[in-house]
Design an enzyme around this catalytic site. Sequence first.
Site, mmCIF file in Angstrom:
data_model
loop_
_atom_site.group_PDB
_atom_site.id
_atom_site.type_symbol
_atom_site.label_atom_id
_atom_site.label_comp_id
_atom_site.label_asym_id
_atom_site.label_seq_id
_atom_site.Cartn_x
_atom_site.Cartn_y
_atom_site.Cartn_z
ATOM 1 N N ARG A 119 64.071 -6.166 44.385
ATOM 2 C CA ARG A 119 62.787 -5.729 44.941
ATOM 3 C C ARG A 119 62.920 -5.089 46.317
ATOM 4 N NH1 ARG A 119 58.625 -10.114 43.708
ATOM 5 N NH2 ARG A 119 59.858 -11.133 45.284
ATOM 6 N N ASP A 178 60.012 -3.357 41.651
ATOM 7 C CA ASP A 178 59.510 -4.610 41.115
ATOM 8 C C ASP A 178 59.784 -4.650 39.607
ATOM 9 O OD1 ASP A 178 57.116 -6.711 42.087
ATOM 10 O OD2 ASP A 178 57.384 -6.428 39.913
ATOM 11 N N LYS A 193 71.761 -18.856 32.418
ATOM 12 C CA LYS A 193 70.964 -20.054 32.249
ATOM 13 C C LYS A 193 70.108 -20.257 33.492
ATOM 14 C CE LYS A 193 72.555 -24.147 33.558
ATOM 15 N NZ LYS A 193 72.849 -24.424 34.962
ATOM 16 N N HIS A 215 78.857 -20.495 32.310
ATOM 17 C CA HIS A 215 80.050 -20.131 33.093
ATOM 18 C C HIS A 215 81.217 -21.098 32.866
ATOM 19 C CE1 HIS A 215 78.666 -23.021 36.193
ATOM 20 N NE2 HIS A 215 79.898 -22.989 36.645
ATOM 21 N N LYS A 255 85.915 -20.735 32.496
ATOM 22 C CA LYS A 255 86.948 -21.455 33.262
ATOM 23 C C LYS A 255 88.251 -21.467 32.471
ATOM 24 C CE LYS A 255 83.700 -24.501 35.681
ATOM 25 N NZ LYS A 255 83.864 -24.378 37.122
ATOM 26 N N GLU A 295 79.971 -34.078 40.772
ATOM 27 C CA GLU A 295 79.847 -33.217 41.948
ATOM 28 C C GLU A 295 79.572 -34.081 43.169
ATOM 29 O OE1 GLU A 295 77.878 -29.216 41.217
ATOM 30 O OE2 GLU A 295 76.727 -30.528 39.919
ATOM 31 N N ASP A 349 70.118 -29.128 33.364
ATOM 32 C CA ASP A 349 70.944 -28.255 34.210
ATOM 33 C C ASP A 349 72.420 -28.273 33.786
ATOM 34 O OD1 ASP A 349 71.329 -26.598 36.588
ATOM 35 O OD2 ASP A 349 72.273 -28.343 37.525
ATOM 36 N N HIS A 373 76.777 -26.962 29.840
ATOM 37 C CA HIS A 373 78.204 -27.143 30.144
ATOM 38 C C HIS A 373 78.847 -28.325 29.397
ATOM 39 C CE1 HIS A 373 77.048 -24.289 33.072
ATOM 40 N NE2 HIS A 373 76.731 -25.104 34.042
ATOM 41 N N LYS A 402 75.021 -35.437 40.664
ATOM 42 C CA LYS A 402 75.167 -34.919 42.027
ATOM 43 C C LYS A 402 75.432 -36.105 42.943
ATOM 44 C CE LYS A 402 73.281 -30.648 41.246
ATOM 45 N NZ LYS A 402 74.213 -29.509 41.159
HETATM 46 C C1 BG6 Z 1 75.466 -24.817 37.474
HETATM 47 C C2 BG6 Z 1 74.390 -25.803 37.837
HETATM 48 O O1 BG6 Z 1 75.251 -24.308 36.177
HETATM 49 O O2 BG6 Z 1 76.741 -25.437 37.523
HETATM 50 C C3 BG6 Z 1 74.643 -26.406 39.208
HETATM 51 O O3 BG6 Z 1 73.124 -25.156 37.834
HETATM 52 C C4 BG6 Z 1 76.048 -26.971 39.280
HETATM 53 O O4 BG6 Z 1 73.687 -27.413 39.512
HETATM 54 C C5 BG6 Z 1 77.078 -25.948 38.809
HETATM 55 O O5 BG6 Z 1 76.308 -27.330 40.629
HETATM 56 C C6 BG6 Z 1 78.459 -26.564 38.704
HETATM 57 O O6 BG6 Z 1 79.387 -25.559 38.438
HETATM 58 P P1 BG6 Z 1 80.917 -25.706 38.855
HETATM 59 O O7 BG6 Z 1 81.556 -24.476 38.336
HETATM 60 O O8 BG6 Z 1 80.922 -25.813 40.359
HETATM 61 O O9 BG6 Z 1 81.402 -26.963 38.216
#
Ligand code: BG6
Length: 483
Positions: free
Chosen positions: A45, A87, A142, A172, A176, A210, A229, A234, A333
């Site tokens: 934007r 926009d 996502k 993602h 890895k 984490e 999340d 994952h 977390k």
């Molecule tokens: C993301 C989540 O998809 O993956 C985050 O939204 C999380 O909350 C992250 O911290 C963790 O990814 P990685 O690659 O650091 O393990």
Amino acid sequence: MSMPGAFVIFGATGDLARRMLFPSLYFLDADGLLPSDLRIIGAARSVHTDAEFRKDVEGWVRERAGAYFSETAWASFAKRLTYASGDATDPKTYATLRDQINNAPGGALFYLSTSPALYIPIVKGLADSGLTNPPNGVIVEKPIGKSGKTCNEINTAIAEHFAENRTFRIDHYLGKETVQNLIALRFANTLFEPLWNRHNIEHVQITVAETLGVEGRFGYYDEYGATRDMVQNHLLQLLCLIAMEPPHDMRPESVRSEKVKVLRSLRPIRDSELMMRTVRGQYARGVSEGKSVPAYTEEEGGKPSDTETFVALCAHVDNWRWAGVPFYLRTGKRLPTRHSQIVIQFRDVPHSIFSGAPLMANRLTITLQPEESIALTIMNKTPTLMQQGYELQPLSLNLSLIDAFKGEKRRRIAYERLLLEAISDNSTLFVRRDEADAAWLWIDRIIEGWARTAMRPAPYSAGSWGPAGAFALTERNGHSWYE
Ligand code: BG6
């Protein structure tokens, strides 16, 4: 299919684009992996000239690349970059984009790195401007929806304009290196496959821990929580790679069809089982990496909340291979360490001939991060001389992937692999629509069950391994978590 001529990033000034997407494209380019005529167009934007935008991207890339930044590589990468301001709901934005794409040979790939609320308007805007015809394609981040229903709404809107094989859903974790290595470990060796079943495996643990809190993302996170999340995507993807049958080959449909079978075999967790098979937690104040940290609800933007920042689940894959084998999933977390690990716990020997010497069952530990390694714990005789019998000790056969590939250039960002695969039109590492649906079906039932039974998250101190219930989850079956 030929390589695209244009790569358009919506949300080009957002966090993901800055930290991951532009640095990944830069690294790919520096390694000569991008098509030579690929143009990269940032769309967002805010108003910028191309020159201003390049300056911004240079800052982000420099920061991420650090010592790997090369002026020559940057100069060549910068030539690819242009900016389209506008926009997402304004038709003029798409007219500007169309001019910039200018019928790029090979078509355009559109990366939606925006709020999911904009996915449908963007796809519609692209369609109205004639930008959705093949070979054009779309990459979506996502969260795709907050439930099976909302995921389906987004996917249906996308499917009206982009075919499934032109839709790349990113997880993602599939980018890895060690996650891809799971496929190699299982299917490029004969050693494991004969043992990879209920007869030899006692249980499986998948932990993604984490140390960070919600890092200024309270608004987003509070809507989703750890289950949506992390687990829906994952952790379930990791479970699929561990549990799936050998695919016929590495073609996208072969691999993804096997994964979806696993997701469909997940035994639904009934409301009456939630207390025994699921644990929800939310971090309270505590100490993380030596520093006092606030509770989840006291984070920037925080408010009283029933969202879980920790979840542990006991899953079962109901098929011949895995019947009766618990798959423990855990993520959170503000846990004590950052590590992602898969543990395959083999069964005890059927009968011990070493009277008095305790035996530990074999264990295969695959560490995804922070360091990538594979370790196989086996029992050994110690060299001690004893009058009677043997003294035994578990020792580990360790394979550090960092050390094994010292001379090799390791990809720095998981997104590098995924962007390259999308550009090369290979969907193997992307989530097919039916996979996303099957994962949501299992997750929805848990989340709805928590609401029905008013099962609130239990507090745990930041810097600990989650609520006490997480330990009971495994101990109930005579197992324990490996940390
Ligand atoms: C993301 C989540 O998809 O993956 C985050 O939204 C999380 O909350 C992250 O911290 C963790 O990814 P990685 O690659 O650091 O393990």
